[in-house]
Design a protein around this motif. Structure first.
Motif, PDB file in Angstrom:
ATOM      1  N   VAL A  79      43.656  -7.511   3.562  1.00  0.00           N
ATOM      2  CA  VAL A  79      42.524  -7.752   4.457  1.00  0.00           C
ATOM      3  C   VAL A  79      42.565  -9.162   5.042  1.00  0.00           C
ATOM      4  CG1 VAL A  79      40.013  -7.874   4.630  1.00  0.00           C
ATOM      5  CG2 VAL A  79      41.079  -6.003   3.359  1.00  0.00           C
ATOM      6  N   ALA A 377      39.332  -5.244   9.760  1.00  0.00           N
ATOM      7  CA  ALA A 377      39.029  -5.183   8.332  1.00  0.00           C
ATOM      8  C   ALA A 377      39.185  -3.772   7.790  1.00  0.00           C
ATOM      9  CB  ALA A 377      37.615  -5.682   8.075  1.00  0.00           C
ATOM     10  N   ALA A 380      42.769  -2.556   7.364  1.00  0.00           N
ATOM     11  CA  ALA A 380      43.398  -3.250   6.246  1.00  0.00           C
ATOM     12  C   ALA A 380      42.880  -2.731   4.912  1.00  0.00           C
ATOM     13  CB  ALA A 380      43.150  -4.758   6.354  1.00  0.00           C
ATOM     14  N   VAL A 381      41.561  -2.459   4.833  1.00  0.00           N
ATOM     15  CA  VAL A 381      40.987  -1.911   3.599  1.00  0.00           C
ATOM     16  C   VAL A 381      41.618  -0.559   3.284  1.00  0.00           C
ATOM     17  CG1 VAL A 381      38.902  -0.931   2.567  1.00  0.00           C
ATOM     18  CG2 VAL A 381      38.784  -3.119   3.749  1.00  0.00           C
TER      19      VAL A 381
END
Length: 435
Positions: A79, A377, A380-381
């Motif tokens: 992240v 975000a 990436a999570v």
């Protein structure tokens, strides 16, 4: 009037298609090249295992743990890495990622015990964190959602390509250079396969553009066409704004579950394929490498056929469920046919065609509803949590193989994981993802 409008719309669509073909030709082949060497440096430890485990006295579980520790570093830094990419630009950050992972990958030639193996695998994951979701995010800068499945499938062709060329290459290097300068074949493999990543990382600084506006190879009119298509697509996205918005969105965590299930199968193939082939009675690193490439050829064809079909029909769910079930069937048959090289290879090819097709088609789901900073975000999570399966999968296989003496039970577990992932896909709403 209606005829003239239809003709005008057809002309606009033809112009838009031409512009996006130009974007594909400029952007996608270079990203594929980057990912080929990224993936090769990530999974060539599977080939090194054929010599390294014996040389250093690693158990199957120790190898599986080390292979999986890559994803712990990946998880922790994913992240932050993707948020930095959005802030400093794709060109600089992707170049940084490639150069550092190349250096760390080459350092594996100095592994002497389990501890150094574990540390370097963790550092490799930390170095590479952000590359894959960063590229997925980068694709959202250039392509609307209805063009993205095919593009991501093309990009992810790097995985089977890395297997098709990388497996025989790894086997050849290990046989050809073994003993040269007093080094083992696996040491030479780590060194020689890391060099291209560093070189391409430097090239990235001069080749890649941060976005549409900075692309000197597009005219102002062409830039307007791309940006208009992206803006129209963004109007349909439901999650924008702050980083925390991604963490609060239930659909993001559903995506994490789905991706985790699919990654279980993906890394079982890429980390353990040489071992699977060797267990059928094949000897010689080059022969193992050539046969290990066969399932990746099947995957290369399947993932691009499914990607084209998904975009053409603007249907995502069943185009993802069917390959997942193919993978489950393939693993189950491979478990039953482990005594025959030909039958086992056929089953692994069917499994690879299904499992490796899941990944590019999967990313058309979250990118359909994530936008803005939440996309950086959220992607990436999803990627970091899902890739924890890259830790669980090889360690699970190694532990069960040590316990049972075979890969039969692990393959049934992998098949079950894919069935769970397919069921989870069907809980998504059609109007959210089918665009």
């Amino acid at each position: 009037m209606s005829i003239s409008v239809t003709v005008a719309e057809a002309s606009d669509l033809a112009r838009e298609n031409a512009v996006f073909r130009k974007v594909v030709r400029r952007v996608v082949p270079f990203l594929i090249l980057c990912y080929i060497f990224s993936y090769l440096d990530r999974v060539n430890v599977g080939f090194a295992k054929l010599q390294m485990s014996a040389d250093l006295g690693f158990s199957e579980a120790a190898y599986g743990l080390g292979a999986g520790l890559f994803f712990i570093g990946y998880f922790l830094f994913e992240v932050p890495s993707n948020l930095i990419l959005q802030r400093v630009g794709a060109r600089t950050w992707i170049a940084r990622i490639m150069i550092t992972w190349g250096i760390v990958s080459a350092s594996f030639m100095f592994v002497t015990n389990e501890t150094t193996f574990y540390v370097l695998r963790f550092l490799l994951g930390a170095a590479e964190a952000g590359f894959y979701p960063g590229v997925i995010l980068y694709c959202t800068y250039w392509f609307p959602s209805h063009r993205r499945a095919r593009v991501i499938a093309m990009f992810m062709s790097a995985i089977p390509v890395a297997g098709i060329f990388g497996n025989p290459l790894s086997g050849w290097i290990m046989d050809r250079f073994h003993g040269t300068n007093g080094w083992q074949g696996w040491q030479w493999m780590f060194l020689l396969e890391a060099i291209p990543a560093v070189i391409i990382g430097v090239v990235t600084l001069f080749y890649l553009d941060n976005g549409v506006r900075s692309a000197k190879w597009l005219s102002d009119e062409e830039k307007d066409i791309v940006e208009r298509a992206i803006a129209e697509d963004a109007a349909h996205q439901s999650v924008h704004g702050r980083v925390l918005d991604a963490f609060r969105e239930p659909k993001v965590w559903l995506m994490c579950l789905i991706y985790f299930c699919f990654v279980m199968g993906q890394y079982a193939l890429t980390f353990w394929m040489p071992t699977f082939v060797q267990s059928t009675g094949i000897e010689g690193n080059l022969a193992i490498g050539v046969l290990s490439a066969v399932p990746f050829l099947a995957a290369l064809v399947a993932m691009n056929l499914f990607g084209r079909s998904a975009d053409k029909r603007r249907e995502r769910r069943w185009h993802l469920v069917i390959p997942a079930l193919m993978g489950a069937v393939g693993f189950s048959l491979a478990a039953s046919w482990s005594g025959s090289t030909a039958l086992s290879l056929a089953a692994l090819s069917f499994a690879a065609a299904g499992v490796l097709t899941c990944a590019p088609l999967f990313w058309s789901l979250p990118t359909a509803f994530l936008g803005g900073t939440a996309a950086a975000a959220g992607l990436a999570v999803i990627n970091s949590v899902g890739n924890l399966a890259g830790f669980v999968s090889p360690y699970m296989i190694g532990s069960l193989k040590d316990t049972t003496g075979s890969t039969t039970l692990p393959m049934y577990v992998l098949a079950l994981s894919l069935v769970v992932g397919a069921a989870a896909v069907l809980t998504t709403k059609k109007h959210v993802v089918n665009r």
